[in-house]
Scaffold this active site. Structure first.
Site, PDB file in Angstrom:
ATOM      1  N   GLY A 283       1.165  -1.364   0.137  1.00 47.27           N
ATOM      2  CA  GLY A 283       0.015  -0.224  -0.133  1.00 47.27           C
ATOM      3  C   GLY A 283       1.244   1.278  -0.421  1.00 47.27           C
ATOM      4  CE  LYS A 284       0.712   4.037  -6.099  1.00 44.16           C
ATOM      5  NZ  LYS A 284       1.778   3.396  -5.853  1.00 44.16           N
TER       6      LYS A 284
ATOM      7  CG  LEU B  95      12.690  10.929 -15.305  1.00 42.76           C
ATOM      8  CD1 LEU B  95      13.651  11.605 -15.852  1.00 42.76           C
ATOM      9  CD2 LEU B  95      11.259  11.686 -16.100  1.00 42.76           C
TER      10      LEU B  95
ATOM     11  CG  ASP C 101       9.558  -6.686  -7.411  1.00 36.70           C
ATOM     12  OD1 ASP C 101       8.742  -6.030  -8.374  1.00 36.70           O
ATOM     13  OD2 ASP C 101       8.700  -7.130  -6.396  1.00 36.70           O
TER      14      ASP C 101
ATOM     15  CG  ASP D 184       5.145   3.621  -2.995  1.00 28.30           C
ATOM     16  OD1 ASP D 184       4.255   4.540  -2.926  1.00 28.30           O
ATOM     17  OD2 ASP D 184       4.666   1.494  -2.940  1.00 28.30           O
TER      18      ASP D 184
ATOM     19  NE  ARG E 235      16.452  -5.494  -0.095  1.00 24.92           N
ATOM     20  CZ  ARG E 235      16.817  -4.779   1.163  1.00 24.92           C
ATOM     21  NH1 ARG E 235      18.475  -4.714   0.553  1.00 24.92           N
ATOM     22  NH2 ARG E 235      17.040  -3.990   1.453  1.00 24.92           N
TER      23      ARG E 235
HETATM   24  P1  ATP Z   1       6.034   2.472  -9.136  1.00 23.14           P
HETATM   25  O1  ATP Z   1       4.972   2.186  -9.723  1.00 23.14           O
HETATM   26  O2  ATP Z   1       6.608   1.242 -10.275  1.00 23.14           O
HETATM   27  O3  ATP Z   1       6.481   2.281  -7.505  1.00 23.14           O
HETATM   28  P2  ATP Z   1       7.037   5.019 -10.485  1.00 23.14           P
HETATM   29  O4  ATP Z   1       6.265   4.467 -11.644  1.00 23.14           O
HETATM   30  O5  ATP Z   1       5.935   5.516  -9.406  1.00 23.14           O
HETATM   31  O6  ATP Z   1       6.762   3.722  -9.193  1.00 23.14           O
HETATM   32  P3  ATP Z   1       9.191   5.199 -11.320  1.00 23.14           P
HETATM   33  O7  ATP Z   1       9.588   6.163 -11.664  1.00 23.14           O
HETATM   34  O8  ATP Z   1       9.222   3.872 -11.763  1.00 23.14           O
HETATM   35  O9  ATP Z   1       7.794   5.528 -10.777  1.00 23.14           O
HETATM   36  O10 ATP Z   1      10.468   5.315 -10.584  1.00 23.14           O
HETATM   37  C1  ATP Z   1      10.892   6.158  -8.795  1.00 23.14           C
HETATM   38  C2  ATP Z   1      12.319   6.034  -9.265  1.00 23.14           C
HETATM   39  O11 ATP Z   1      12.405   4.214  -8.744  1.00 23.14           O
HETATM   40  C3  ATP Z   1      13.402   6.871  -9.994  1.00 23.14           C
HETATM   41  O12 ATP Z   1      13.452   7.975  -9.880  1.00 23.14           O
HETATM   42  C4  ATP Z   1      14.486   6.087 -10.288  1.00 23.14           C
HETATM   43  O13 ATP Z   1      15.065   6.812  -8.999  1.00 23.14           O
HETATM   44  C5  ATP Z   1      14.146   4.820  -8.866  1.00 23.14           C
HETATM   45  N1  ATP Z   1      14.003   3.604  -9.831  1.00 23.14           N
HETATM   46  C6  ATP Z   1      13.050   2.838 -11.013  1.00 23.14           C
HETATM   47  N2  ATP Z   1      13.161   1.834 -11.874  1.00 23.14           N
HETATM   48  C7  ATP Z   1      14.864   2.034 -11.720  1.00 23.14           C
HETATM   49  C8  ATP Z   1      15.544   1.285 -11.972  1.00 23.14           C
HETATM   50  N3  ATP Z   1      15.004  -0.257 -12.786  1.00 23.14           N
HETATM   51  N4  ATP Z   1      17.186   1.099 -11.766  1.00 23.14           N
HETATM   52  C9  ATP Z   1      17.597   2.711 -10.716  1.00 23.14           C
HETATM   53  N5  ATP Z   1      16.103   3.136 -10.263  1.00 23.14           N
HETATM   54  C10 ATP Z   1      15.251   2.973 -10.747  1.00 23.14           C
END
Ligand code: ATP
Length: 283
Positions: free
Chosen positions: A38-39, A201, A226, A232, A265
């Site tokens: 949960g967020k 991003l 994963d 979060d 992890r």
């Molecule tokens: P999710 O919904 O999967 O929790 P999100 O879409 O809210 O993620 P993302 O932009 O995918 O957010 O990821 C959040 C942050 O996590 C990124 O800004 C980066 O710092 C880190 N991150 C995500 N994916 C990776 C990756 N493959 N390698 C390294 N850092 C990552």
């Protein structure tokens, strides 16, 4: 210095699959596990593990999942200010592919009953230096909490949905991924309402925007297991760093390290790094 997170708690039911099934398709899982998630719960856990004095305001069911979430929060050092609802604890059905992509269905359950705020909850929000929220609880409650807050309000506008201006005018920092930023009209538009914005991003890192400045914070290359909960972990670690009065760019770098560590992890809560792990990581 203190952080209050107002948000959701779910138990995640996670299936590992070779690839995410298409509509109408059935695939066999290669592994299954349940985790606290949960967020709101994830972000409170990330803030506490990153070193912030953290209170979590939320609602769980009177069931084993609720007990498990309370235990998980206290185990990470979070003060749970959690009411017990007649509805079951929220659940999230998560499918994770071999490449680390995910597809998620959330059942709100008790989270949907957080429709008003008690005196004690209001006090925890009003007294916090930072209030961190997301959008997995009723929107009216997010608006009410933002109005009560006297410290900085950080909103992670996820899951993606349109937001009323009355909410955004109370937000000091908005955190969105690219998809959420586009749905809300794009960074330039958002900066006409909120003073600061972080666009995450994924593996590419994050963009920090204020009305006058743009800073690119590059992603950190790690082996992906994963990505569930990366956003979060990012948000929780970000507010923990802001609570230490770090400048925004610096706080985003700290959050990027925490989030990168989390994707190495499996699971959401189990993957959230401790302060020691964040400080010890040198890419
Ligand atoms: P999710 O919904 O999967 O929790 P999100 O879409 O809210 O993620 P993302 O932009 O995918 O957010 O990821 C959040 C942050 O996590 C990124 O800004 C980066 O710092 C880190 N991150 C995500 N994916 C990776 C990756 N493959 N390698 C390294 N850092 C990552």
């Amino acid at each position: 210095m203190s952080v209050t997170v107002v948000g959701s708690g779910n138990v995640d039911l996670v299936s590992q699959v070779e690839r995410i099934p298409l509509p109408g398709e059935t695939v066999l899982s290669t592994g299954f596990a349940t985790h606290a998630g949960g967020k709101g719960n994830n972000q409170a856990t990330a803030a506490a593990r990153a070193g912030a004095t953290t209170t979590f305001v939320g609602a769980f069911g009177d069931d084993d999942n609720g007990a498990r979430l309370r235990e998980s929060l206290t185990g990470s050092g979070v003060r749970p200010l959690v009411r017990t609802s007649d509805e079951p604890t929220g659940t999230a059905l998560i499918t994770v592919s071999a490449t680390g992509e995910n597809a998620i269905v959330v059942n709100a359950g008790a989270n949907a009953t957080l429709t008003d705020l008690t005196q004690e909850e209001r006090a925890a929000i009003a007294g916090a230096d930072l209030v961190l929220m997301q959008l997995e609880i009723p929107l009216a409650t997010v608006v009410a909490a933002a109005e009560i807050a006297s410290g900085r309000v950080v909103l992670n506008a996820a899951p993606a949905q349109r937001l009323p201006c009355e909410l955004l005018t109370h937000v000091d920092l908005l955190v969105v991924n690219e998809h959420e930023a586009a749905l809300l009209g794009g960074a330039d538009h958002l900066l006409t309402v909120v003073p600061a914005l972080v666009v995450t991003l994924g593996a590419k890192g994050a963009l920090v925007r204020t009305r006058d400045t743009t800073t690119e914070v590059p992603g950190i290359a790690v082996d992906v297991v994963d990505t569930t909960g990366a956003g979060d972990t990012f948000c929780g670690a970000l507010v923990a760093a802001l609570d230490e009065h770090r400048p925004l760019d610096d706080a985003v770098r700290f959050a990027s390290v925490a989030a990168a560590l989390s994707v190495r992890r499996a699971g959401a809560v189990p993957a959230i790094p401790t302060r020691e792990e964040i400080d010890d990581f040198h890419p």
